[in-house]
Structures are given as structure tokens and as C-alpha cells.
Write an enzyme that holds these catalytic residues in place. Structure first.
Site, mmCIF file in Angstrom:
data_model
loop_
_atom_site.group_PDB
_atom_site.id
_atom_site.type_symbol
_atom_site.label_atom_id
_atom_site.label_comp_id
_atom_site.label_asym_id
_atom_site.label_seq_id
_atom_site.Cartn_x
_atom_site.Cartn_y
_atom_site.Cartn_z
ATOM 1 C CD1 TRP A 14 -2.192 -1.990 0.178
ATOM 2 C CD2 TRP A 14 -3.112 -1.201 2.057
ATOM 3 N NE1 TRP A 14 -3.304 -2.751 0.445
ATOM 4 C CE2 TRP A 14 -3.891 -2.292 1.588
ATOM 5 C CE3 TRP A 14 -3.503 -0.538 3.231
ATOM 6 C CZ2 TRP A 14 -5.032 -2.728 2.270
ATOM 7 C CZ3 TRP A 14 -4.636 -0.987 3.903
ATOM 8 C CH2 TRP A 14 -5.394 -2.061 3.427
ATOM 9 C CE LYS A 15 4.674 1.163 -4.376
ATOM 10 N NZ LYS A 15 5.216 1.660 -5.658
ATOM 11 C CG HIS A 100 9.858 -1.082 -2.659
ATOM 12 N ND1 HIS A 100 9.888 0.065 -3.424
ATOM 13 C CD2 HIS A 100 8.787 -1.797 -3.108
ATOM 14 C CE1 HIS A 100 8.886 0.042 -4.291
ATOM 15 N NE2 HIS A 100 8.199 -1.074 -4.116
ATOM 16 C CD GLU A 102 8.112 3.289 -4.261
ATOM 17 O OE1 GLU A 102 7.353 3.308 -5.246
ATOM 18 O OE2 GLU A 102 7.723 3.050 -3.098
ATOM 19 C CD GLU A 172 10.996 -3.359 -6.232
ATOM 20 O OE1 GLU A 172 9.811 -3.045 -6.087
ATOM 21 O OE2 GLU A 172 11.933 -2.823 -5.613
ATOM 22 N N GLY A 178 5.070 2.102 -11.024
ATOM 23 C CA GLY A 178 4.285 3.326 -10.992
ATOM 24 C C GLY A 178 4.341 4.132 -12.273
ATOM 25 C CB SER A 217 3.001 -1.357 -14.015
ATOM 26 O OG SER A 217 3.568 -0.122 -13.616
ATOM 27 N N GLY A 238 1.614 -2.856 -6.347
ATOM 28 C CA GLY A 238 1.622 -1.512 -5.790
ATOM 29 C C GLY A 238 0.301 -0.809 -5.993
ATOM 30 N N GLY A 239 0.216 0.015 -7.035
ATOM 31 C CA GLY A 239 -0.961 0.842 -7.264
ATOM 32 C C GLY A 239 -2.263 0.072 -7.286
#
Length: 262
Positions: A14-15, A100, A102, A172, A178, A217, A238-239
Site C-alpha cells: 500500500w506504500k 524496495h 523506492e 521489480e 508506478g 505495474s 503496488g498501485g
């Protein structure tokens, strides 16, 4: 163990999203569908403040709760802002995402730091989901496999190949997170197969049972094709994980691989 025997796993990251209200609405939909998702594992990874909420809402269900990160330090101490792996275990977490892209990119987490976190997560009895992947520049320079194996070898060098026995990998590609861009099933399968092949050189049994997820994605309209690849064992979402129906559609795609292989 063959690829058919590896139990698919779909993890929703869910980030930095959510609220008590929106989480409850999303969980109500997901919880109602879990009984139909036989043969796969489902993990939901919310921000730290909502771990207790998910633990309560998912209690008694087949879904597990995971955290998005853990401290390199444990079990406690003068580390303001840090959350240790034993604390996450105390809250009922089963999994923890480490490395991750990010965090590697935005927070400059090194391969060595990620390996330390991986160690702490396993020491607390939790299952690390180790993220590996290349940037667009690295892919264009044909460095994909070198980057992925470098990130993986940092863990192996610190803990030995046996550490992968109770872990999950997530490939990933950074350029597909994203952005709406997705590695083709063939591109993703190639990296997954090469990664599994590298692990097999160290320990064939571990390589055969190691679950390698794809994250980049993943959506309901591409999940079936991605998950059909023999070395893709599910997804780190993710999204799409923020949309309960989309997430469940992706879980259903993973379940169809069980049916087709059974």
C-alpha cells in the site's frame, strides 16, 4: 519441487497510502473474497500506523499482514523513528518487505544495509520479501542480471544461501514501477529464470522451492499472462493493491495458475 508445486503469493504494497476509513472499506471487500482464493497466499502490507488495524480486521482469515520495512537494529534502543523486526512480530506480522527500489533510490539504502535488514527480519521469525531490480539506464546498458545478482549476493554473502530457504524474492524493474510500463512476460520470465538458475548453482533444492514474485505495474489485464510464466510465482502489487476489486482480480489470476497446473 516443480514450478507447479510453488504456491503462488500475491502481496499488496500500500506504500504511503490509506486511512482508517478507507482501509476498513477496502478490507471489507477483500475479506469477503478470501475464502474463494484457495491455493494461494495473500499478504497485505500497509504503512506502520495501520498494521494493528489490519491485524484485527484480518484475524482468522487466510490473509497475512506484512510490513513495508524494518530497522537494521533490534530489538530496541535509542533509534528514534525506527521500528524493529521483533516489534513487527509482536504485532502479528508474517512478512516484511526489504530493499524496495523506492527505499534504495529515495533513501539511498545500500545492498549491505538491505542485507542487514533481511537478517533482522529472519531473526525475528518473519519472512523477508527481498526486492531486486534494475533502473532503465541499467537495463539499456544490459546490466539487468548483474544488478539483480549483486543485490541478491549481498544477502548470500552475509547469511549464506540457506537464508533464501525461508524468504521470498520480488523482481521489480524500477522503470516499470508506478510508470504504467510493464516488463513483457518474456522479459520478466527471463530475469526470473536467470535468477533462479544462479541460486540453483548454489543449492538446487532451494532454487526449486524459492518463490520469485514480479512487481512492476501488475494489473488485472496483464496478470494472467505474467503469472503463466513458469518462473513467476505471483506478484508484489503496488498501485492496483489500493483498489480492492483490482487486487482481487490479480489474486484470481494467480489462482488460475494453480487450477491450470493442477
Amino acid at each position: 519441487m516443480s514450478e507447479q508445486a510453488r504456491r503462488p503469493l500475491v502481496a499488496g504494497n500500500w506504500k504511503m497510502n490509506g486511512s482508517l476509513t478507507s482501509n476498513a472499506e477496502r478490507l471489507l471487500i477483500i475479506r469477503a473474497a478470501l475464502d474463494r482464493l484457495n491455493g494461494i497466499d495473500v499478504v497485505l502490507c500497509p504503512p506502520y500506523p495501520y498494521l494493528a488495524q489490519l491485524g484485527q480486521e484480518l484475524a482468522g482469515s487466510t490473509a497475512a499482514v506484512g510490513a513495508q520495512d524494518a530497522s537494521r537494529w533490534a530489538p530496541s534502543g535509542a533509534y528514534t523513528g525506527e521500528v524493529s523486526a521483533p516489534m513487527l512480530a509482536d504485532l502479528g506480522c508474517g512478512y516484511v518487505i526489504v530493499g524496495h527500489s523506492e527505499r534504495r533510490g529515495l533513501l539511498a539504502e545500500s545492498d549491505a544495509l538491505v542485507a542487514e535488514k533481511f537478517e533482522q527480519v529472519q531473526a525475528a521469525g518473519l519472512i523477508p520479501i527481498l526486492c531486486v531490480g534494475e533502473t532503465l539506464a541499467e537495463r539499456e546498458a544490459e546490466q539487468t542480471l548483474a544488478v539483480v545478482l549483486r543485490q541478491l549476493q549481498a544477502v548470500i554473502a552475509r547469511l549464506g544461501i540457506a537464508a533464501l530457504e525461508n524468504s521470498v524474492l520480488a523482481y521489480e524493474p524500477v522503470w516499470a514501477i508506478g510508470t504504467g510500463r510493464t516488463a513483457s512476460p518474456a522479459q520478466a520470465q527471463e530475469v526470473h529464470a536467470q535468477t533462479r538458475g544462479f541460486v540453483a548453482q548454489c543449492d538446487a533444492k532451494i532454487a526449486d522451492s524459492l518463490r520469485i514474485l514480479y512487481g512492476g505495474s501488475v494489473k488485472p489485464d496483464n496478470a494472467d499472462e505474467l503469472f503463466a510464466a513458469p518462473d513467476i510465482d505471483g506478484g508484489l502489487i503496488g498501485g492496483a493493491a489500493l483498489d480492492a476489486q483490482a487486487f482481487l482480480a490479480i489474486c484470481a489470476a494467480a489462482q488460475r495458475t494453480v487450477s491450470s497446473n493442477g
